[in-house]
Design a protein around this motif. Sequence first.
Motif, PDB file in Angstrom:
ATOM      1  N   TYR A 149       0.812  -1.219   0.000  1.00  0.00           N
ATOM      2  CA  TYR A 149       0.000   0.000   0.000  1.00  0.00           C
ATOM      3  C   TYR A 149       0.847   1.273   0.000  1.00  0.00           C
ATOM      4  N   TYR A 248      -6.342  -6.460  -2.958  1.00  0.00           N
ATOM      5  CA  TYR A 248      -5.816  -6.274  -1.607  1.00  0.00           C
ATOM      6  C   TYR A 248      -5.929  -7.551  -0.783  1.00  0.00           C
ATOM      7  N   HIS A 254      -6.559  -1.457   3.911  1.00  0.00           N
ATOM      8  CA  HIS A 254      -6.608  -0.375   2.926  1.00  0.00           C
ATOM      9  C   HIS A 254      -7.914   0.424   3.007  1.00  0.00           C
TER      10      HIS A 254
END
Length: 257
Positions: A149, A248, A254
Motif C-alpha cells: 500500500y 488487496y 486499505h
Amino acid sequence: MSPIVDLSGKRGLVVGIANEHSIASGCASAFRAAGAELAVTYLNEKAEPYVRPVAERLEAPIIVPCDVRVPGQLEAVFERITAEWGELDFLLHSIAYAPRDDLHTSVVNSSPEGFMLAMDISCHSFVRMARLATPLMKKGGSLLTVTFYGADRVVENYNLMGPVKAALESSVRYIAADLASHNIHAHAISAGPVKTRAASGIGRFDVLMDEVRARTPAGQLVTIEEIGRIAAFLASDAGGPMTGSVVYADNGFHTVA
C-alpha cells in the motif's frame, strides 16, 4: 492446506522465494496444494540452500537460478520451461530491491543509479517476464506480482519503494490491456505487511506492523498462507474475468488507511 480452487493440470513459474517465510513461498504452497506443477527460481548460490528445500517440498521439477540483473539469466529460465514444458499457465513475480543507501534516505535524496536499479529489478523485470511468458501462454494465463500500500500512500521509511511500486501497479494495468487479446490476465496483489527477510530492510518495520495491526478492522495481520490462497484464485480459471486489478490481501487495512 486444503485447496479452495483447482489448478490441476496447470504449470506455473514462481520467482522470488527467499525462504519458507516469504510471501512467494506462501503462494507457491497454495498453488501446489491446488494441484499445480511449479518451476521455482532462486537468486544465487548463497540463496539456494534456503530455497531448494522449499522447492523440493513443492516437488518442483524445475529449480533454476534467476538474478534479473545478470544478462541472459531470466531468458534462460524461460528457455528451460520451453524445453521441458512447452507451455506456461501462470507466473508469480515477487522480487523487489533497492540499494540500502537509497532505501534509507528520502526520495528526493535517492541517487539516479539507485532509483533506476530499484525500478529495473522491482518493476521492469515483471514487464520482461510478461513478454517472455506470452508465447508460452498459448491458451491464456495469469501474470501476478506483489505490491504494497506504500504505492498509493506515503508510508514512513518506505521511501524509494513507494514510487517504484506505484510504477509496478501501473505496469500491471498496461500489461493487462496489452495482453487481453491473448486471454492473459495481470494482477498486483497488495499484501499487508508480513515479516519477511525483504521487509527487514525497511526501517522500523516492526513498528509499522504494530501500527497496521492496530488499525486493521479485525486487529489481525495477514499471513503468507492467506495471501497464497488469493494468488491461487487469481491463477485459476475462476479468476479469469478479472484483470488489471490491484487486489488487496490485507484484512481490510486499505479501507481505513
